[in-house]
Scaffold this motif. Structure first.
Motif, PDB file in Angstrom:
ATOM      1  N   LEU A 132       6.351   9.909   0.213  1.00  0.00           N
ATOM      2  CA  LEU A 132       5.516   8.753  -0.149  1.00  0.00           C
ATOM      3  C   LEU A 132       5.991   7.540   0.638  1.00  0.00           C
ATOM      4  N   LEU A 133       5.100   6.944   1.392  1.00  0.00           N
ATOM      5  CA  LEU A 133       5.481   5.778   2.206  1.00  0.00           C
ATOM      6  C   LEU A 133       4.929   4.516   1.559  1.00  0.00           C
ATOM      7  N   SER A 134       5.750   3.492   1.520  1.00  0.00           N
ATOM      8  CA  SER A 134       5.319   2.219   0.966  1.00  0.00           C
ATOM      9  C   SER A 134       5.136   1.231   2.113  1.00  0.00           C
ATOM     10  N   LEU A 135       3.953   0.687   2.250  1.00  0.00           N
ATOM     11  CA  LEU A 135       3.678  -0.241   3.347  1.00  0.00           C
ATOM     12  C   LEU A 135       3.632  -1.662   2.781  1.00  0.00           C
ATOM     13  N   PRO A 136       4.679  -2.434   3.040  1.00  0.00           N
ATOM     14  CA  PRO A 136       4.822  -3.736   2.367  1.00  0.00           C
ATOM     15  C   PRO A 136       3.962  -4.827   3.019  1.00  0.00           C
ATOM     16  N   ILE A 137       2.720  -4.915   2.608  1.00  0.00           N
ATOM     17  CA  ILE A 137       1.773  -5.886   3.185  1.00  0.00           C
ATOM     18  C   ILE A 137       2.384  -7.289   3.183  1.00  0.00           C
ATOM     19  N   MET A 138       2.916  -7.677   2.004  1.00  0.00           N
ATOM     20  CA  MET A 138       3.429  -9.035   1.836  1.00  0.00           C
ATOM     21  C   MET A 138       4.544  -9.334   2.845  1.00  0.00           C
ATOM     22  N   LEU A 141       0.860  -1.180   0.000  1.00  0.00           N
ATOM     23  CA  LEU A 141       0.000   0.000   0.000  1.00  0.00           C
ATOM     24  C   LEU A 141       0.894   1.226   0.000  1.00  0.00           C
ATOM     25  N   THR A 142       0.428   2.309  -0.571  1.00  0.00           N
ATOM     26  CA  THR A 142       1.207   3.543  -0.443  1.00  0.00           C
ATOM     27  C   THR A 142       0.372   4.607   0.255  1.00  0.00           C
ATOM     28  N   ARG A 143       1.053   5.447   0.987  1.00  0.00           N
ATOM     29  CA  ARG A 143       0.411   6.574   1.657  1.00  0.00           C
ATOM     30  C   ARG A 143       1.327   7.783   1.491  1.00  0.00           C
ATOM     31  N   ALA A 144       0.736   8.963   1.353  1.00  0.00           N
ATOM     32  CA  ALA A 144       1.535  10.197   1.340  1.00  0.00           C
ATOM     33  C   ALA A 144       1.437  10.826   2.726  1.00  0.00           C
ATOM     34  N   ASN A 145       2.584  11.158   3.273  1.00  0.00           N
ATOM     35  CA  ASN A 145       2.610  11.752   4.602  1.00  0.00           C
ATOM     36  C   ASN A 145       2.200  13.232   4.521  1.00  0.00           C
ATOM     37  N   VAL A 146       1.207  13.656   5.334  1.00  0.00           N
ATOM     38  CA  VAL A 146       0.759  15.046   5.223  1.00  0.00           C
ATOM     39  C   VAL A 146       1.425  15.990   6.229  1.00  0.00           C
ATOM     40  N   LYS A 147       1.781  15.453   7.398  1.00  0.00           N
ATOM     41  CA  LYS A 147       2.515  16.326   8.334  1.00  0.00           C
ATOM     42  C   LYS A 147       3.677  15.541   8.951  1.00  0.00           C
ATOM     43  N   GLU A 148       4.643  16.278   9.469  1.00  0.00           N
ATOM     44  CA  GLU A 148       5.835  15.615  10.010  1.00  0.00           C
ATOM     45  C   GLU A 148       5.461  14.608  11.100  1.00  0.00           C
ATOM     46  N   ILE A 149       6.024  13.396  11.007  1.00  0.00           N
ATOM     47  CA  ILE A 149       5.812  12.413  12.073  1.00  0.00           C
ATOM     48  C   ILE A 149       7.159  11.808  12.481  1.00  0.00           C
ATOM     49  N   LYS A 150       7.194  11.335  13.721  1.00  0.00           N
ATOM     50  CA  LYS A 150       8.408  10.683  14.204  1.00  0.00           C
ATOM     51  C   LYS A 150       8.078   9.216  14.421  1.00  0.00           C
ATOM     52  N   LEU A 151       8.814   8.351  13.757  1.00  0.00           N
ATOM     53  CA  LEU A 151       8.630   6.899  13.933  1.00  0.00           C
ATOM     54  C   LEU A 151       9.896   6.373  14.574  1.00  0.00           C
ATOM     55  N   GLY A 152       9.866   6.141  15.872  1.00  0.00           N
ATOM     56  CA  GLY A 152      11.089   5.751  16.568  1.00  0.00           C
ATOM     57  C   GLY A 152      12.085   6.883  16.450  1.00  0.00           C
ATOM     58  N   GLU A 153      13.237   6.574  15.834  1.00  0.00           N
ATOM     59  CA  GLU A 153      14.293   7.592  15.682  1.00  0.00           C
ATOM     60  C   GLU A 153      14.160   8.339  14.361  1.00  0.00           C
TER      61      GLU A 153
END
Ligand code: HEM
Length: 164
Positions: free
Chosen positions: A61-67, A41-53
């Motif tokens: 553009l974020l790619s979410l690798p379902i498989m 799945l792909t998602r476009a990030n709309v505002k700054e986020i912190k994921l861990g570090e």
């Protein structure tokens, strides 16, 4: 199909329709986990986020690798690669460790609109086939899942039907 034939189909199919924890639902979820038709799945990030570090700025553009997530031992345990419908015996939310890791139909506000319809349709089709046939995998079947727009069996899914 006439009224009487529909009655017969409904009688067979009905139990499969109404319960999330039925075996047939578990089997469909496990097939979707191992061979998710949408591999990512792909998602476009709309505002700054912190994921861990990691800080992800807006517009990325974020790619979410379902498989990959669906086959990850960290979420699914040592038997992650095995076909084990029983892992869904307590429903989707309890099938994986720690957090929900099944998202063949996506997630959030844009989750697949046809999810329930697709599952219902599969159960109905299966019930109708099982009324008239038994089936087995053909010896010509070669296990080669691949991806185009969706994941599909590269050389087809050859099965042999036996009329009851
Ligand atoms: C096994 C069958 C199916 C699978 C695996 C599937 C999977 C998906 C996925 C992964 C998404 C993206 C969700 C997201 O971005 O979070 C999606 C969206 C969607 N699907 Fe399905 N789908 C299936 C069947 C269907 C069917 C049968 C219909 C219609 C009858 C349908 C209608 C839609 C629609 C309208 C969206 C867009 C929803 C939105 O953007 O708000 N899907 N589907």
């Amino acid at each position: 199909m006439n009224g009487e034939q529909w009655f017969k189909v409904r009688k067979i199919a009905t139990p499969a329709f109404h319960h999330d924890k039925l075996k047939v639902s578990q089997i469909l979820y496990e097939v979707l986990r191992l061979y998710s038709p949408a591999p990512l799945l792909t998602r476009a990030n709309v505002k700054e986020i912190k994921l861990g570090e990691i800080v992800i700025p807006p517009g990325v553009l974020l790619s979410l690798p379902i498989m990959l997530v669906h086959h990850d031992h960290e979420y699914w345990g040592d038997d992650a690669k095995k076909f084990n419908p029983d892992r869904f015996s307590e429903g989707v939310s309890k099938a994986s460790k720690n957090q929900v890791s099944f998202f063949s139909f996506g997630w959030g506000p844009r989750i697949c609109l046809g999810q329930n319809f697709a599952l219902l349709e599969s159960k109905l089709a299966l019930a109708m086939i099982l009324q008239k046939f038994t089936f087995q995998l053909s010896p010509t079947y070669m296990h080669a899942p691949t991806r185009g727009v969706t994941v599909y069996p590269q050389h087809g899914a050859n099965i042999i039907l036996h009329k009851i």
